[in-house]
Motif scaffolding. Structure first.
Motif, mmCIF file in Angstrom:
data_model
loop_
_atom_site.group_PDB
_atom_site.id
_atom_site.type_symbol
_atom_site.label_atom_id
_atom_site.label_comp_id
_atom_site.label_asym_id
_atom_site.label_seq_id
_atom_site.Cartn_x
_atom_site.Cartn_y
_atom_site.Cartn_z
ATOM 1 N N ARG A 83 4.981 -8.855 -13.993
ATOM 2 C CA ARG A 83 4.205 -9.957 -13.410
ATOM 3 C C ARG A 83 3.565 -9.528 -12.089
ATOM 4 N NH1 ARG A 83 4.585 -15.662 -12.234
ATOM 5 N NH2 ARG A 83 2.679 -16.030 -11.069
ATOM 6 N N ALA A 84 4.352 -8.853 -11.257
ATOM 7 C CA ALA A 84 3.838 -8.411 -9.957
ATOM 8 C C ALA A 84 2.717 -7.398 -10.134
ATOM 9 C CB ALA A 84 4.973 -7.819 -9.127
ATOM 10 N N LEU A 85 2.911 -6.429 -11.019
ATOM 11 C CA LEU A 85 1.887 -5.408 -11.237
ATOM 12 C C LEU A 85 0.629 -6.003 -11.861
ATOM 13 C CD1 LEU A 85 4.052 -2.379 -12.406
ATOM 14 C CD2 LEU A 85 3.039 -2.799 -10.149
ATOM 15 N N LYS A 86 0.788 -7.004 -12.740
ATOM 16 C CA LYS A 86 -0.377 -7.665 -13.333
ATOM 17 C C LYS A 86 -1.164 -8.408 -12.251
ATOM 18 C CE LYS A 86 -1.831 -11.264 -16.532
ATOM 19 N NZ LYS A 86 -2.813 -11.739 -15.575
ATOM 20 N N ASP A 87 -0.465 -9.119 -11.369
ATOM 21 C CA ASP A 87 -1.141 -9.838 -10.280
ATOM 22 C C ASP A 87 -1.878 -8.876 -9.351
ATOM 23 O OD1 ASP A 87 -0.245 -12.210 -11.284
ATOM 24 O OD2 ASP A 87 1.022 -12.730 -9.566
ATOM 25 N N LEU A 88 -1.254 -7.765 -9.028
ATOM 26 C CA LEU A 88 -1.903 -6.777 -8.158
ATOM 27 C C LEU A 88 -3.106 -6.143 -8.855
ATOM 28 C CD1 LEU A 88 1.246 -5.089 -6.599
ATOM 29 C CD2 LEU A 88 -0.402 -6.563 -5.426
ATOM 30 N N LYS A 89 -2.973 -5.891 -10.144
ATOM 31 C CA LYS A 89 -4.089 -5.309 -10.891
ATOM 32 C C LYS A 89 -5.263 -6.287 -10.956
ATOM 33 C CE LYS A 89 -5.257 -2.767 -15.004
ATOM 34 N NZ LYS A 89 -4.810 -2.093 -16.192
ATOM 35 N N ASP A 90 -4.975 -7.574 -11.111
ATOM 36 C CA ASP A 90 -6.038 -8.583 -11.120
ATOM 37 C C ASP A 90 -6.807 -8.598 -9.796
ATOM 38 O OD1 ASP A 90 -5.365 -9.301 -13.698
ATOM 39 O OD2 ASP A 90 -4.245 -11.099 -13.115
ATOM 40 N N VAL A 91 -6.088 -8.452 -8.681
ATOM 41 C CA VAL A 91 -6.739 -8.410 -7.373
ATOM 42 C C VAL A 91 -7.613 -7.172 -7.268
ATOM 43 C CG1 VAL A 91 -6.336 -8.163 -4.887
ATOM 44 C CG2 VAL A 91 -4.946 -9.733 -6.219
ATOM 45 N N VAL A 92 -7.104 -6.046 -7.733
ATOM 46 C CA VAL A 92 -7.853 -4.785 -7.681
ATOM 47 C C VAL A 92 -9.137 -4.886 -8.506
ATOM 48 C CG1 VAL A 92 -7.775 -2.388 -8.488
ATOM 49 C CG2 VAL A 92 -5.898 -3.308 -7.134
ATOM 50 N N ILE A 93 -9.048 -5.506 -9.664
ATOM 51 C CA ILE A 93 -10.240 -5.708 -10.498
ATOM 52 C C ILE A 93 -11.227 -6.617 -9.777
ATOM 53 C CG2 ILE A 93 -11.064 -6.776 -12.630
ATOM 54 C CD1 ILE A 93 -8.440 -5.735 -13.952
ATOM 55 N N ASP A 94 -10.718 -7.646 -9.129
ATOM 56 C CA ASP A 94 -11.562 -8.605 -8.420
ATOM 57 C C ASP A 94 -12.328 -7.960 -7.266
ATOM 58 O OD1 ASP A 94 -12.619 -11.156 -7.946
ATOM 59 O OD2 ASP A 94 -11.034 -11.621 -6.489
ATOM 60 N N VAL A 95 -11.677 -7.043 -6.538
ATOM 61 C CA VAL A 95 -12.323 -6.443 -5.364
ATOM 62 C C VAL A 95 -12.925 -5.071 -5.667
ATOM 63 C CG1 VAL A 95 -10.848 -7.682 -3.735
ATOM 64 C CG2 VAL A 95 -10.217 -5.374 -4.457
ATOM 65 N N HIS A 96 -12.819 -4.622 -6.904
ATOM 66 C CA HIS A 96 -13.303 -3.295 -7.316
ATOM 67 C C HIS A 96 -12.593 -2.188 -6.542
ATOM 68 C CE1 HIS A 96 -16.397 -5.251 -9.635
ATOM 69 N NE2 HIS A 96 -16.734 -5.956 -8.556
ATOM 70 N N GLY A 97 -11.281 -2.329 -6.426
ATOM 71 C CA GLY A 97 -10.463 -1.323 -5.755
ATOM 72 C C GLY A 97 -9.781 -0.436 -6.776
ATOM 73 N N ASP A 98 -8.537 -0.034 -6.488
ATOM 74 C CA ASP A 98 -7.803 0.843 -7.387
ATOM 75 C C ASP A 98 -6.310 0.616 -7.188
ATOM 76 O OD1 ASP A 98 -7.444 2.751 -9.340
ATOM 77 O OD2 ASP A 98 -8.322 4.398 -8.201
ATOM 78 N N ILE A 99 -5.532 0.968 -8.218
ATOM 79 C CA ILE A 99 -4.080 0.856 -8.162
ATOM 80 C C ILE A 99 -3.492 2.025 -8.935
ATOM 81 C CG2 ILE A 99 -4.019 -0.685 -10.166
ATOM 82 C CD1 ILE A 99 -1.570 -2.070 -8.843
ATOM 83 N N ALA A 100 -2.425 2.606 -8.384
ATOM 84 C CA ALA A 100 -1.767 3.729 -9.046
ATOM 85 C C ALA A 100 -0.311 3.787 -8.621
ATOM 86 C CB ALA A 100 -2.460 5.043 -8.708
ATOM 87 N N GLY A 101 0.522 4.261 -9.528
ATOM 88 C CA GLY A 101 1.924 4.491 -9.212
ATOM 89 C C GLY A 101 2.081 5.809 -8.481
#
Length: 126
Positions: A83-101
């Motif tokens: 749930r936490a990773l999905k929420d963070l990924k949604d924010v990244v998509i919204d701002v056109h950023g990036d997420i990685a482990g």
């Protein structure tokens, strides 16, 4: 001949180390905050322990900051972690950023205009 071999390969026995050979580093002088120079983007270190902390973390990304999040406390709860990773990924998509482990217990989240290079630099080379 033995002396030459000892110089070439070492004698195998360690001599007494001299205390003057080691220099103690004071890392505190490198960690000084430059209060008079504000920045547009900050690298924030966060620890995620429950879902109630997500709104604050998401706000940091929307504000343009880079987050390094320790997820070790929620890693045992698969549902909460997903749930936490999905929420963070949604924010990244919204701002056109990036997420990685990063390693097993850390996630790097970046805002607009910052992408994460997934290749590893080893010895100065990719």
């Amino acid at each position: 001949m033995a002396n030459f071999m000892d110089k070439l390969f070492g004698s195998g026995s360690k001599g007494a180390t001299d205390a003057d050979e080691y220099t103690e580093l004071d890392l505190g002088k490198f960690e000084q905050e430059l209060a008079d120079e504000p920045a547009e983007t900050y690298v924030r270190v966060a620890e995620l322990t429950n879902l109630n902390e997500l709104p604050g973390l998401k706000k940091e990304v929307y504000d343009g900051n880079i987050l390094m999040i320790d997820i070790s406390n929620i890693k045992a709860d698969k549902l909460m972690l997903d749930r936490a990773l999905k929420d963070l990924k949604d924010v990244v998509i919204d701002v056109h950023g990036d997420i990685a482990g990063i390693k097993d217990d850390q996630v790097l989240v970046t805002p607009t205009g910052v992408k994460i290079d997934r290749s590893k630099i080893v010895g100065g080379r990719y």
